[in-house]
Design a protein around this motif. Sequence first.
Motif, PDB file in Angstrom:
ATOM      1  N   TRP A   1       0.717  -1.070   0.079  1.00  0.00           N
ATOM      2  CA  TRP A   1       0.071   0.192  -0.026  1.00  0.00           C
ATOM      3  C   TRP A   1       0.859   1.276   0.058  1.00  0.00           C
ATOM      4  O   TRP A   1       2.109   1.251   0.226  1.00  0.00           O
ATOM      5  CB  TRP A   1      -0.934   0.257   1.119  1.00  0.00           C
TER       6      TRP A   1
ATOM      7  N   SER B   1      -2.332   2.075  10.554  1.00  0.00           N
ATOM      8  CA  SER B   1      -2.330   0.471  10.763  1.00  0.00           C
ATOM      9  C   SER B   1      -1.406   0.101   9.796  1.00  0.00           C
ATOM     10  O   SER B   1      -1.271   0.744   8.387  1.00  0.00           O
ATOM     11  CB  SER B   1      -3.754   0.107  10.243  1.00  0.00           C
TER      12      SER B   1
ATOM     13  N   VAL C   1      -1.765  -2.668   8.055  1.00  0.00           N
ATOM     14  CA  VAL C   1      -2.501  -3.416   7.287  1.00  0.00           C
ATOM     15  C   VAL C   1      -2.918  -2.396   6.088  1.00  0.00           C
ATOM     16  O   VAL C   1      -2.307  -2.757   4.930  1.00  0.00           O
ATOM     17  CB  VAL C   1      -3.905  -3.964   7.821  1.00  0.00           C
ATOM     18  N   ASP C   2      -3.089  -1.039   5.988  1.00  0.00           N
ATOM     19  CA  ASP C   2      -3.573  -0.440   5.016  1.00  0.00           C
ATOM     20  C   ASP C   2      -2.971   0.912   5.060  1.00  0.00           C
ATOM     21  O   ASP C   2      -3.154   1.696   4.107  1.00  0.00           O
ATOM     22  CB  ASP C   2      -4.887  -0.481   4.841  1.00  0.00           C
TER      23      ASP C   2
ATOM     24  N   GLN D   1      -3.920   3.176   7.110  1.00  0.00           N
ATOM     25  CA  GLN D   1      -4.955   4.174   7.468  1.00  0.00           C
ATOM     26  C   GLN D   1      -4.802   4.771   8.739  1.00  0.00           C
ATOM     27  O   GLN D   1      -4.372   4.072   9.711  1.00  0.00           O
ATOM     28  CB  GLN D   1      -6.463   3.407   7.568  1.00  0.00           C
TER      29      GLN D   1
END
Lengths: 401, 410
Positions: B293, B325, B327-328, B330
Motif C-alpha cells: 500500500w 495501521s 495493514v493499509d 489508514q
Amino acid sequence: MRQVRLAGLALVGWTLAGGISWAQSDSLAPLLKTIREVGPEGKGNLAASQAWAELAARSDADQLPMILGAIDGASPLAANWLRSAFDAVAERQARKDGKLPIAELEKFLHERQHNSRARRLAYEWIARNDLTAPDRLIPQMLDDPSLELRRDAVARVLMAAEKASAEQNIDLAMSSYRKALGSARDLDQIKVVTEALKKLGQPVDLAHHFGFLLDWKLLGPFDNHQGKGFEVAYPPEATIDVAASYPVQSGKIRWNSHHTSDEYGMVDLNKAIGKHMGAVAYAVAEFQSDKPRPIELRLGSESANKIWLNGVLLSTAEVYHANGTMDQYVGRGELKAGRNVILLKICQNEQTETWAQDWKFQLRVCDATGKAVLATDRPAPRAGDNQTAANESTSPNGPKE
Amino acid sequence: MSRRTFILPRIVIILAAPGLVTLSAAADWLQFRGSRSNSVTLDVQPPAKWSETENLAWKAKLPGRGPSSPIVIGERVVVTCSSGINQDRLHVLCFAAQSGQQLWERQFWATGRTLSHPSSANAAPTPASDGKLIFAFYSSNDLICLDIEGNLKWLRGLAHDYPHAGNDVGMSSSPAVVGGLVVVQVECQGESFAAGIDPETGESRWRINRPREASWASPVAMPGATPQQDVVLLQSPSQITAHEATTGKQLWVYKSPCDGISSAAAAGGVVYVPSKGLTALRSTSDPQPEVVWNASALLPGAASPVVDRGRLLVINRAGVLACASTVDGQIAWRVRLEGEFWGTPTLAGNRLYCISQNGAGQVVEISVDGSRGEIVGKGQLEGPIQCSPAISGGALYVRSDRHLWKIAAP
C-alpha cells in the motif's frame, strides 16, 4: 618502502636527540614501526592492533615522548593509532600516580618541527597536570604552527584587548587587536577583531588580509547540461588566450575583465556572466611572485569546480549546492618566481530549487597556516573604505590587456 | 554478531502482556534506533515525567557536539562527540550506566572532510556495537573500532581510501551491525558506496557502488534466523534496495523517490519506506518487491517511522504524530506535539518517548485498544537535541551538544 625507511630514520633521529634511552627505544621501536605501517583499506590493522595492545600495556610514562615523536611523518591513519596509544598510557599513568614526564613533554612542545597535532596533545596532557601551564606556555604561541595552540594564544590577546577597550585604554586596545589580527587564522576570531577595530575607527581590508584575488578574467557560459561539461576540456583548459572568442550555442563568448570589491573576494557569476543553468564558466588570474614557494589555493564554491596552477590540475570537486564556505576546497601547489596563472572552472547545474541558484566563487592564496600570500604587484591595502558596500564591475576585454 | 541481542526480546514478547513489560535485566541498545533498528524496546518503561530535579539519575558533561545517539552495552553507555573549531577532533566516551562516571575517553583526528551545516556536527552518525566491540562512525567517514574497555582494535579512514567521499552539509548515516558485519552507507555526490566491514579486522568483505546523490538515511538491519539470512536495507533519494548482509548481493530494488533523511522501518517481512508519504513493500522472489500500500498522508519528517504490533507511528515536519495501521496505512489518530523533531522517538510498551529539537520531551501513551493516544507526561532538557533516545533498564538516555542525561525513577 621508502616511507617506512624514512619513518625509521625519524624515530632513530629522535632518540639520538636525547628523547629516550636506546634500551627503551629497542623495546618500543618495532611496535611503533608496525603501527606506522598501517595502510588504506584496513591494511595492517591486525598487526597494528596487537602492537597497540602491547604498547598500551607495556609502555611507561617515560616512553610517552617517544610515542609522540613517532607521530612525526606518520600517515593520518597511523597518527590516530599512535595518539590513542599515547592517551591510553597517559591515562593509566594518571590513575597510577599521576606522574607524567612533564619536562620531556614541554621539550617536545617547544620543538616546533614536530607534528603540530602531537605538540597540541603534549600540551593538553601537560595542562591536565599543571594548572599553571596555560599562563606559562600559551602566550608564547601567537605564531605557532599548531593552529589550535595559536588560537588559544590569540584568545588571550583578545581578552586583553576587550579589557583595555572596556577600561577606555584605546591605544592598548588597538595595539592588542592588531596583534591578535596578525596571528589569528580562524575566521571567527578574525571577525571579532575586525569588528572591534572598525568600531575603533580602524577598518581592516579583509580581502588583503586573507589574500583574496579580486581581479579576474571570466569566460562563459559553455555547456554543462546534465553535468556533462564538468569532464569536457573546453579550450581554456588547453590554452589560455584572453583575446580569443569561442562559439557556443548562444553565440560567441569572449573573456571579460572583472573586478570585485567584495571584502571576501566573492565573484557572482550570475551577475558577471549572466544567469545560466547547466553552464560552465572559467576564471583566470595572474599572480606575480618574487620567489618560488609552496602555496595553497583555497576556493569557496557551492558548485562543481576545478583548480589549476600554471597548467597543473590541483583539485577537482564534482559537487553541487552542498554548502558553500570559505576555504572549502584546497589546491596545494608551487608558485614559480615571476608570472603565475591560476585557472578555475566553476560549473552550474540545472537544479530548480531557490537554494540552488547561486553560481559564485571566492579564491585566496595563502600558506599552509592560512596566512595570505600576496602578489608582488598587488595594490596596497585599502584604508578606511571597508564600510563600502560590496560591488563588482565587469568590462569587455580588449585584444590584450 | 551476538545473536542474543535479537533473541532475548523475542522471548519476552511471549511472556509479557502488551504495555506491561517487565524485564528484570536491562536490554542492550546497540545501535541507531535500537538493537533491532526499529526504535522499539521490550525493556521496562522509563518515567513519563522528568526535569533537572525530577527523575534525573545523573547528568554528564560532554566535550563536544553531536546529533548522534547514545548506545547502551550492558552497564556502559557510549557516546560520540566532535569538537574543535573545524570539528576535526573525534571523541568516543564511555560512562557507567549506574553512576554516570566517565570510565574512559578516546580521541582521534578526522581524516576526511569535516564541514557541515551549523546545526549538525562531525559526530552525527550513531555508533553501533555487537555487544563486544564499539564501531564509532563520523561525518568525516572515519570508522573506529574499540573494545568496551576503550582499547583500539582497528580504524578506517574511508575518505582517506576514497577521497571524494564526503558532503559539506554533513553526513549522518549510522552504521548497522548485521550479518556479522558492520555495514556503512556513504552516499554523496562524490564517491558513493556501501560496505560490509569485518568487525575483527576492519577490512571490507564487500563494497558496492551506490547512487551519487546525497543521502542521510541509515542502513536498516532486518535480522534473519541466521546471519546468512540477515538482510540490510539501503535507502537513497531515488530508490531503496535490499541486500544480503553477508555478501552485499542485491535482493531487490524499489525505484521511487525516497526521503533522504528519514529511514525505513521493517517488521514481519514488510518494509515501510518514506516514499511518496509512506509505502509498504513486501519481499517476493522477484527483483522488485510487492507494493502492499501507499499512504500519502503518512509523510515522515526527519524522524523515522516506528512500527510495532500492527501500528505505525510517524511524526511529520509539523510535529504531528500519526498512528496508522500496518495493514493499509489508514490513520487511526493524531496528536500534535510541541516542536520540531530530528530524533526518532522510542517506543517502550505502550509509551512513545519523543524529544524535540529544543529539548521538549513528550510521552505519548497509546490506549489498550490502540484507538487513541495522549500526552501523559513531559520533560524539558536543555537543547538542541537531535538524538534518538536510548532505553535500557527502565532508563532513558538522551544527549545534547553539551550533556548526556540518564532519566530513571529513583
